[in-house]
Each structure stands twice: as C-alpha cells, then as structure tokens.
Enzyme design. Structure first.
Site, PDB file in Angstrom:
ATOM      1  N   HIS A 169      18.748   4.553 -11.946  1.00  0.00           N
ATOM      2  CA  HIS A 169      17.910   4.630 -10.751  1.00  0.00           C
ATOM      3  C   HIS A 169      17.072   5.903 -10.737  1.00  0.00           C
ATOM      4  O   HIS A 169      16.259   6.102  -9.846  1.00  0.00           O
ATOM      5  CB  HIS A 169      18.764   4.563  -9.491  1.00  0.00           C
ATOM      6  CG  HIS A 169      19.453   3.252  -9.347  1.00  0.00           C
ATOM      7  ND1 HIS A 169      20.785   3.081  -9.623  1.00  0.00           N
ATOM      8  CD2 HIS A 169      18.997   2.031  -8.999  1.00  0.00           C
ATOM      9  CE1 HIS A 169      21.109   1.818  -9.434  1.00  0.00           C
ATOM     10  NE2 HIS A 169      20.049   1.155  -9.057  1.00  0.00           N
TER      11      HIS A 169
ATOM     12  N   CYS B   5      26.067  -4.634  -9.908  1.00  0.00           N
ATOM     13  CA  CYS B   5      25.372  -3.345  -9.772  1.00  0.00           C
ATOM     14  C   CYS B   5      25.918  -2.455  -8.675  1.00  0.00           C
ATOM     15  O   CYS B   5      25.146  -2.016  -7.854  1.00  0.00           O
ATOM     16  CB  CYS B   5      23.941  -3.507  -9.350  1.00  0.00           C
ATOM     17  SG  CYS B   5      22.914  -4.463 -10.326  1.00  0.00           S
TER      18      CYS B   5
ATOM     19  N   GLY C 275      20.485  -5.493 -20.261  1.00  0.00           N
ATOM     20  CA  GLY C 275      19.609  -6.631 -20.531  1.00  0.00           C
ATOM     21  C   GLY C 275      18.140  -6.296 -20.608  1.00  0.00           C
ATOM     22  O   GLY C 275      17.505  -6.528 -21.621  1.00  0.00           O
TER      23      GLY C 275
ATOM     24  N   LYS D 159      24.117  -0.926  -0.773  1.00  0.00           N
ATOM     25  CA  LYS D 159      23.566  -2.034   0.008  1.00  0.00           C
ATOM     26  C   LYS D 159      23.706  -1.789   1.505  1.00  0.00           C
ATOM     27  O   LYS D 159      24.742  -1.317   1.967  1.00  0.00           O
ATOM     28  CB  LYS D 159      24.299  -3.332  -0.300  1.00  0.00           C
ATOM     29  CG  LYS D 159      24.419  -3.646  -1.760  1.00  0.00           C
ATOM     30  CD  LYS D 159      23.254  -4.421  -2.280  1.00  0.00           C
ATOM     31  CE  LYS D 159      23.465  -4.654  -3.765  1.00  0.00           C
ATOM     32  NZ  LYS D 159      22.313  -5.251  -4.394  1.00  0.00           N
TER      33      LYS D 159
ATOM     34  N   GLU E 122       0.828  -1.203   0.000  1.00  0.00           N
ATOM     35  CA  GLU E 122       0.000   0.000   0.000  1.00  0.00           C
ATOM     36  C   GLU E 122       0.869   1.262   0.000  1.00  0.00           C
ATOM     37  O   GLU E 122       0.524   2.275  -0.618  1.00  0.00           O
ATOM     38  CB  GLU E 122      -0.913   0.029   1.234  1.00  0.00           C
ATOM     39  CG  GLU E 122      -1.987  -1.050   1.255  1.00  0.00           C
ATOM     40  CD  GLU E 122      -1.499  -2.381   1.845  1.00  0.00           C
ATOM     41  OE1 GLU E 122      -0.269  -2.583   2.010  1.00  0.00           O
ATOM     42  OE2 GLU E 122      -2.360  -3.237   2.138  1.00  0.00           O
TER      43      GLU E 122
ATOM     44  N   ASP F 121      24.669 -12.451 -14.978  1.00  0.00           N
ATOM     45  CA  ASP F 121      24.625 -11.320 -14.047  1.00  0.00           C
ATOM     46  C   ASP F 121      24.976 -11.760 -12.634  1.00  0.00           C
ATOM     47  O   ASP F 121      24.405 -12.729 -12.121  1.00  0.00           O
ATOM     48  CB  ASP F 121      23.202 -10.738 -14.013  1.00  0.00           C
ATOM     49  CG  ASP F 121      22.832 -10.023 -15.315  1.00  0.00           C
ATOM     50  OD1 ASP F 121      23.716  -9.389 -15.900  1.00  0.00           O
ATOM     51  OD2 ASP F 121      21.652 -10.115 -15.719  1.00  0.00           O
TER      52      ASP F 121
END
Ligand code: MET
Ligand SMILES: [Zn+2]
Length: 770
Positions: A712, A661, A450, A124, A23, A617
């Site tokens: 991004h 990435c 890709g 990350k 939501e 990948d």
C-alpha cells in the site's frame, strides 16, 4: 440555543467526494507528484464541494435547512477526525507545527508513510469495501483541537449561500476504530481515553456553533457493530457518557447521531436518554425499533433509501416504513439514505452503454437523492402527492423481476442438483503428498499475489483497444509481450511460483463480470475504495454462468514460457459478490453458488491445460461479515461453502491457493480453515507480523504466506526488515508451512520499487533458508 431549526425532512448521510470524473483523485495525485501546490489542491477541492452543494440543491435537498452534509474528505474521514483531535502518531510528531497541527502534506504523509516511517494501517470500514486509516491512540496522545478545517468548510458553504450540516466521525466510533499506539502498555484500550477526547469534540461543536451551524452530524456506526474490540456494555456506557456530556453543553449546534450499517438495538434507548436532538436508523439493513422513552423529544431519521446498493428499490415499501416509523411516536420523522452515499457511484445517466431497461432498475447517488426528495414531499404533503413516482417505481421493479436473464433455467437446475460431495476435496495429507511430487518446490517458497504493476503503457494499450485504435490481435500481442517481460523478471529475481501479472485485467472483479453472463459493467461508476483509489463495481443483475473459458489461454501461454510452475489466477465467489452491486431479489447464498459453479468450470479447464497451481482470491471474505454476531454463522457457512464449491473439483495434485487482504486473521480463523485451501496468503507487513501469533494459537496447519512487503506504500522494505519479519513468522509457525510473498498484488506500484522490493524479499528468503 435560541429557537432551534428543525431537522431537514429529507437528507443524505454523506455524498461521494471524489468527483464525477475522479477530479479529486487527479488533483491529490498531482499534488503528491509536486505538479500542483497545496493551494491549487485546496482550490480544486473547494470547487468540487461547491459543485456538490449546488447539485444537491438542484436534486431537491434544502440548501438553507441543513440538509446538505458537509462530508468532504481529502483522503479519509477517520484520518480527518484524527488530525482534527490532534491524534498524530508519535512517529509523525515531526509533522506538527507549534500548535500541534499538521498541514495537508503532513496529513497525506500520515496516510502514506515516508522513509522509515510506516504509514498508519488501513482496514475495512464496517461491512463495506471502503478502507479507513486506523488511528493510533496511547496514554500519551495529546488530544486537542488541532484542525478547524470542518469549521472553514461550513463557512465556505455559508459564503456560497447555503446552511449545511458538518459531518465528523463521532468520539465513540473514533476510539472504537483506533488501535493502541506502539508504545502503549500491554492491554491499553483506546476507548479508555474517552473522557480526554470529549472536551475536544465539545470545543469543535462550539466553534461550529459560533460559525452559525444549526446541526452537526456525528457518525457513530460503531454503536451498531458487535464486531469491534470492546464488549457491548463498555460500548453502551461510552455512548451514554459521550452523548450526555456533549448533549448537556448548551453552546452547541443540535446534534444528529448517525448510525448506519445495521440496527442500533440497545444503543437506541441509550441515545434516546441523552439530549441529542436527532438519531438515524438504518431501516434497510436494520429493522424498525420499538418505542423507547425519550424518543418523543427526538427527530428519528429513517434511512429507507439504500446507501449500500444501486437498485432503485421499492419506493412504496420505503414510504410504508416511514409511516411505521411515524407510528412510533417520536417528536418528528425525516427521511434519509441508510448510509452515506459514498458507497455508490454518482449518476445512472452517466452510463452510455447500459441498456435503458437496466438503467430503469437502478438508482445511483443522484437518483437516490431524488428518491429522498420525493419521499420527503410525501412526508409533508401526503402520499397522494407522490403517487406518480410510486407507480413508476413499482412498474420498474415488476419489469426487473420478470426480465429474461434474471432467471436462467439451466443455472437453476445446476444449483438445485448440488450434493455435499460437490463441496469437498480429498484429505489434506494426500493432497500435500501429491502436490510435493508434482511441484517440487524449495523450502519457504516465494511467490507474488498475482498482479504486476499496471503501467501507463498497459492502460494506454487497453484504452486504444477499447476505442478501436488497435485490433484485438494487436492488443493480445501487446499483452503477451508484457507477460514475457514479467516472466523474465520473475525468473531473474528468482521467484519460485510465477504469475502472468494480470495485465489483461482492468479490475479483478470486473474482468470476471465481463466474461460471465448475468453481469453488466459501468463506464463511470466509480466508488472510493481508499484514499485516491476508486473501483467500478460491476452490476450483478441476473443468473450467473460462464459461457466460455477466458483465463486459460493466458495462463497456458505463461506456462509455456517457463519451467517454473505458473499460478492460475481467479477471483473467488465471495469477493465477486462483495465488490459488485448484487441483485437483492434472492439470498446471497444462491447467487454465490451460481458464481462458484462458473469458477469451477474455469478451474477444470485450467487443470486440463496443465496449470498445477490455482489461486482463488477471497480478499473480501472478512468484509461481508455481518456486524451482528447472530448473523455471522449463517454468512460464514454460505460464503465458505461457495469457495469450496468453486475449488472442490480440483485434483489432489492441484495446489489451491487463496489470498485474503487483511490481518485480522483471528476473527475469521475458523472460516479460513474451513476454506481448506492448500496455501493462504494474508497481509502482515504493516502490522509487523502481529497475525502470526493468532495463526499459531489457532493451530492452523495448512500453507500460509504472511506478507512481508506492504504494497500500500511506495516504500521499499530493506533486507534486514524483511528478514526480521520472516524470523518472526518462523518463530511461531513451522517452516514447512511458510510461504514468502508480498501483502497483496503489485498493480498499484511502479516497477522500480517492485523490482527492488522483490529482490530484497528473495535475498532475505535465501538467508532464512540457510
Ligand atoms: C485485492 S487482492 C488482489 C489479488 C490479485 N490477484 C492481485 O494480485 O492483484
Ligand atoms: Zn490482497
């Protein structure tokens, strides 16, 4: 402080905030589109928070005893901390009001960028698949309490009838996760600003106390990691200073320092020597500490329920661990999840298509809260009071270990027979020659990573197919049409190595999970990856094998449409593991090799079908890197080997690409080299090609594609901007090694910005070729 409230016996370090049906994602994205106002977004969010508190109490947490964490975030908890302490990057200072505060729209702008203003970087969060927004700190950063949203959320809970526990990223971790701002002098360390930051935390704590908070949770996973950019002594000194100063203030809630993801090790005595009242220990990833002076006055919060994974686990082992923790002699013991539950989906019972047997082996966030409530009862009333739950957990575990599919003799025989040869390709120089002859590519070859935009049309067609509204033949024809369009577009733009665009893949791991044996996929198992992005990690529960080729038809069809080489696209073994919930009954290395062999079979079939370039990948290679230095070599060894096992069957003339990435290339450079891929694409645009210096310094001599387009963000990079990035790359790396590509796949982008960006990339590349 007057009569301090005890720490709750059972709690969790944090809860999913995106909502059972995502939501929050819907509301935030509607706000971005201008379909709803900030006030409407705030209302939806308040409803979500209220529903979460109610549910956690229903599941057994103490609604008035600070057991419910106030851990909501509109986008990211690190960005929340940044806007709370007034750390707005200088380029966004126009978003601040007279008090230096940014509103909700401004908060999202910092995360996503606007016009010429690049968004803050994302990276990350520890060894998880969650990404946080990297704060930018300089000597000029004007720390001040710029947002009291956390206080307001606490008050909101009080109005609802609860006493909750506000959660914020702690000061040491906040600075450890920050990068130096653009105009900071060379060598500037964000952690050097700790003394200026602490008064802001003290002020926030006072405000929370004034609002009635009994406990506050400061998340300090930075204290368990040995992989951040400061040496250990500096980190420990900072922790000592931070918690001595915050602890010594008398006008504050009690402080709970949460330290998930690994052991605190030598940081535990440091915290034990300060006035903080409670400390969490990750007893799933980390181990039981020894007694250390000071603990007799603390509550130790045993993280014995895995917040990282979805297995039901062994409740008896958890109870034993809590007993051992009690044996240490701390002031009190409580039970918690080992990490925030933001890393697991909401509810196993929300999965209509999983078998009852598989479900009986699982625990998602709700079930984990239930387990914690059970263990808390055991702590208070003794083990006898929870014997039925302990027995049920043991039975489920025994059933799981004996289930068919968990051990497949064919798969076992194949991994047992592997030899060193299975992990090595031929000499690189010979491969370069064979590939040059076979592929005939220009200088600075251009390609994409890709995926092409996953449009509403694609999602709708997939949904119709899943519902049975269209036949498989109709769906496949729709996909072929999509591929025709994507190929035509790439040819028109002038790209050199084409892709099919991955329209048939809902997700780069789930697609493989659906086509391999040993996996199941969920229906509603969403986990936040960053901002409004969520993924549904697959469940890897059994031995893995590939019953039949599944990417070959798509790649071969695509190749039939063009003279240009088409790149086959696979997801690597480490990433498949990292983005799934993986069985915990055998070493990851064993599971990784099973996945690698399944991929190796697919690569052999792609070659057979005439595909000359295959990308495997591995965006998650860095992510699984253990936080403790002592564990890293072993991890890098098996992870790199599994990638090599998957690709080493390829002929010399087959060009193997990989994609990672992130831009912290330096950290895993030896591993990247050891992957021995012919071409590696990485992220670089957002950090303005910083990474090429590391690449040069490392002497990396294979093909490398540092990204020139930050996917991004919806921003279209200009030709001039791309040309500058290419020039930076060519300043450091020989042109013969350089590939030109975006940072990552285009699936989250729209066609307009994608076409414009790729067109600009080609224009800049042509100019650079001269
Ligand atoms: C997260 S890495 C993504 C790689 C994948 N091939 C894509 O383009 O989407
Ligand atoms: Zn990527």
């Amino acid at each position: 402080m007057s009569t301090p409230a005890p720490f709750p016996t059972g709690t969790i370090l944090g809860y999913p905030r995106i909502g059972r049906r995502r939501e929050l994602k819907r509301a935030v994205e509607s706000f971005w589109k201008g379909d709803i106002t900030a006030a409407e977004l705030e209302r939806v969010s308040a409803e979500l928070r209220a529903a979460t508190r109610d549910r956690l109490v229903e599941l057994g947490l103490d609604g008035r005893g600070s057991a419910i964490p106030e851990s909501f975030s509109y986008y990211d908890q690190v960005l929340d901390a940044a806007v709370t302490v007034g750390a707005t990057p200088a380029r966004f200072s126009y978003l601040e009001d007279a008090e230096g505060a940014v509103d909700l729209a401004g908060y999202f702008t910092i995360a996503r960028g606007e016009g010429e203003h690049l968004p803050v970087e994302m990276t990350k969060w520890f060894d998880t698949n969650y990404h946080y927004s990297v704060p930018e700190i300089g000597p000029e950063t004007n720390f001040h309490l710029a947002s009291t949203r956390l206080v307001a959320q606490y008050a909101e809970a009080v109005a609802q009838g609860y006493v909750t526990r506000p959660v914020i990223v702690g000061p040491v971790t906040f600075l450890l996760l920050s990068k130096a701002s653009e105009d900071a002098p060379e060598g500037f360390r964000p952690l050097s600003r700790l003394a200026d930051l602490l008064p802001v935390y003290r002020e926030l704590l006072r405000a929370l106390r004034a609002a009635g908070a009994e406990w506050v949770q400061l998340d300090e996973p930075g204290l368990v990691s040995e992989s951040l950019n400061e040496d250990r002594l500096t980190v420990l000194t900072a922790a000592e200073k931070a918690y001595r100063e915050l602890g010594d203030d008398t006008d504050r809630p009690q402080i709970f320092v949460a330290a998930p993801y690994a052991s605190l090790d030598d940081a535990l005595p440091v915290l034990a020597g300060t006035a903080v009242e409670a400390i969490s220990l990750d007893l799933v990833r980390g181990s039981l500490p020894e007694f250390t002076p000071g603990l007799e006055a603390k509550t130790l919060v045993g993280g014995v329920v895995d917040g990282h994974n979805v297995w039901r686990g062994d409740l008896t082992v958890a109870a034993d661990t809590l007993e051992a923790l009690r044996g240490l002699g701390s002031g009190a013991v409580a039970v918690a999840s080992s990490t925030s539950l933001q890393h697991v989906p909401h509810d196993v019972n929300d999965e209509p298509y999983l078998s009852d047997q598989l479900k009986s082996w699982l625990a998602f966030a709700e079930q984990k809260v239930g387990q914690i409530a059970t263990l808390a009862t055991g702590l208070v009333n003794g083990r006898g009071s929870i014997s039925a739950e302990l027995a049920a957990s043991a039975a489920a575990l025994a059933d799981r270990l004996a289930a068919p599919g968990v051990h497949d003799p064919v798969v076992r025989a194949r991994t047992a027979a592997l030899t060193a040869d299975d992990f090595s390709r031929g000499e690189y120089a010979a491969r370069v020659a064979a590939q040059a002859a076979a592929l005939n590519l220009p200088d600075l070859p251009t390609t994409t990573i890709g995926s092409f935009p996953q449009t509403g049309d694609i999602r709708r067609a997939r949904a119709s197919f899943v519902r049975g509204d269209i036949t498989e033949a109709q769906y496949n024809e729709f996909l072929r049409e999509e591929i025709r369009r994507v190929v035509a577009l790439q040819e028109e733009i002038g790209l050199d190595v084409l892709v099919h665009g991955e329209p048939e893949r809902n997700d780069m791991v789930q697609y493989f999970a659906e086509n391999f044996d040993g996996f199941d996929v969920t229906q509603n198992g969403w986990v936040q990856s960053y901002g409004t992005r969520a993924t549904r990690p697959s469940l890897l529960w059994g031995d893995v094998s590939r019953p039949a080729p599944f990417t070959v038809e798509w790649s071969a069809f695509t190749q039939s449409l063009t003279e240009k080489p088409v790149k086959g696209m696979l997801t690597g073994p480490v990433t498949i593991l990292a983005w799934s919930f993986v069985r915990d009954d055998q070493p990851l290395a064993e599971t990784a090799n099973q996945v690698a062999l399944a991929l190796r079979d697919e690569i052999a079939d792609l070659e057979e079908a005439g595909i000359g370039i295959i990308q495997v990948d591995e965006p998650a290679l860095r992510e699984l890197l253990p936080l403790k230095v002592a564990d890293q070599a072993d991890y890098l060894d098996w992870s790199v080997n599994s990638f090599r096992l998957s690709t080493a069957g390829a002929a010399d003339a087959t060009q193997i690409h990989t994609h990672l990435c992130y831009s912290e290339f330096g950290v895993v450079i030896d591993a990247i080299r050891a992957l021995d891929a012919d071409v590696t694409s990485i992220e670089a645009a957002r950090s303005k090609m910083e990474v090429v210096h590391d690449i040069k310094a490392s002497g990396f001599d294979h093909g490398i594609g540092p990204g020139v387009y930050d996917i991004h963000s919806p921003r279209v990079p200009s030709v001039a901007e791309i040309s500058e990035l290419i020039a930076t790359a060519l300043g450091e790396i020989p042109a013969s090694q350089v590939w030109i590509n975006p940072d990552c796949g285009l699936k989250t982008r729209g066609y307009e910005e994608t076409t414009a960006s790729l067109t600009n990339i080609l224009e800049a590349t042509r100019a650079a070729r001269g």
